[in-house]
Design an enzyme around this catalytic site. Structure first.
Site, PDB file in Angstrom:
ATOM      1  N   HIS A 148     -40.501  88.385 -14.867  1.00 28.79           N
ATOM      2  CA  HIS A 148     -40.088  89.640 -15.495  1.00 28.79           C
ATOM      3  C   HIS A 148     -41.136  90.217 -16.443  1.00 28.79           C
ATOM      4  O   HIS A 148     -40.988  91.341 -16.918  1.00 28.79           O
ATOM      5  CB  HIS A 148     -38.775  89.436 -16.259  1.00 28.79           C
ATOM      6  CG  HIS A 148     -38.959  88.679 -17.534  1.00 28.79           C
ATOM      7  ND1 HIS A 148     -39.225  87.321 -17.562  1.00 28.79           N
ATOM      8  CD2 HIS A 148     -38.927  89.092 -18.823  1.00 28.79           C
ATOM      9  CE1 HIS A 148     -39.352  86.936 -18.815  1.00 28.79           C
ATOM     10  NE2 HIS A 148     -39.178  87.984 -19.605  1.00 28.79           N
ATOM     11  N   HIS A 184     -43.559  93.972 -20.274  1.00 29.03           N
ATOM     12  CA  HIS A 184     -42.231  93.377 -20.133  1.00 29.03           C
ATOM     13  C   HIS A 184     -41.386  94.330 -19.297  1.00 29.03           C
ATOM     14  O   HIS A 184     -40.980  95.389 -19.764  1.00 29.03           O
ATOM     15  CB  HIS A 184     -41.607  93.175 -21.515  1.00 29.03           C
ATOM     16  CG  HIS A 184     -40.387  92.332 -21.501  1.00 29.03           C
ATOM     17  ND1 HIS A 184     -39.159  92.793 -21.032  1.00 29.03           N
ATOM     18  CD2 HIS A 184     -40.190  91.051 -21.869  1.00 29.03           C
ATOM     19  CE1 HIS A 184     -38.267  91.829 -21.148  1.00 29.03           C
ATOM     20  NE2 HIS A 184     -38.868  90.760 -21.651  1.00 29.03           N
TER      21      HIS A 184
END
Length: 157
Positions: free
Chosen positions: A73, A88
């Site tokens: 992620h 992110h």
């Protein structure tokens, strides 16, 4: 504090003219608009956020991948000027345990600006997370450095 993200400590470069590109196509937002206080209050550093319009994540600068998170992620990289960048993808996407993420790089890979780093299936994940807004944070800016956006250009000033 963020040494684990980058797995090494580099000397800081004082160059202030480096241009970066968006890591994802979409609308550039202020980091203060991210609906998560860790990012919006700049606890990890200054940066930008993207409200993505496609799922191709590219390198914002030439540099080296330091860490592709096991849950895919997020990733961290160090550019060739020593700036540490954390991308992110979305918020609370760690809970997806890699679902919807296909990385094309691994820790230690050297990358060129614009190189494809990852594909993200935003359609598959957006109903499972609070937001797909994607912060890009510079975690080692100097005391007088800040992220400046002019049009679609991202600079350290």
């Amino acid at each position: 504090m963020f040494k684990n993200l980058f797995k090494r400590n580099k000397e800081e470069n004082t160059s202030t003219s480096k241009n970066y590109i968006q890591p994802l196509e979409g609308k550039i937002l202020s980091i203060t608009d991210v609906p998560d206080p860790v990012f919006s209050q700049k606890m990890m550093g200054d940066g930008i956020a993207i409200d993505p319009s496609n799922g191709i994540l590219v390198a914002p600068a030439d540099g080296q991948i330091m860490n592709v998170f096991p849950t895919k992620h997020a990733l961290s990289m160090t550019d060739n000027n020593g700036k540490e960048i954390l991308i992110h993808v979305g918020l609370d996407t760690v809970t997806l345990k890699g679902e919807g993420f296909t990385p094309f790089v691994k820790d230690g890979d050297k990358v060129k600006q614009g190189q494809k780093l990852m594909e993200i299936d935003f359609e598959a994940i957006k109903s499972k997370v609070p937001s797909i807004i994607t912060p890009m944070v510079f975690t080692n800016l100097g005391e007088n450095e800040k992220v400046v956006v002019v049009g679609n250009e991202i600079k350290i000033g």
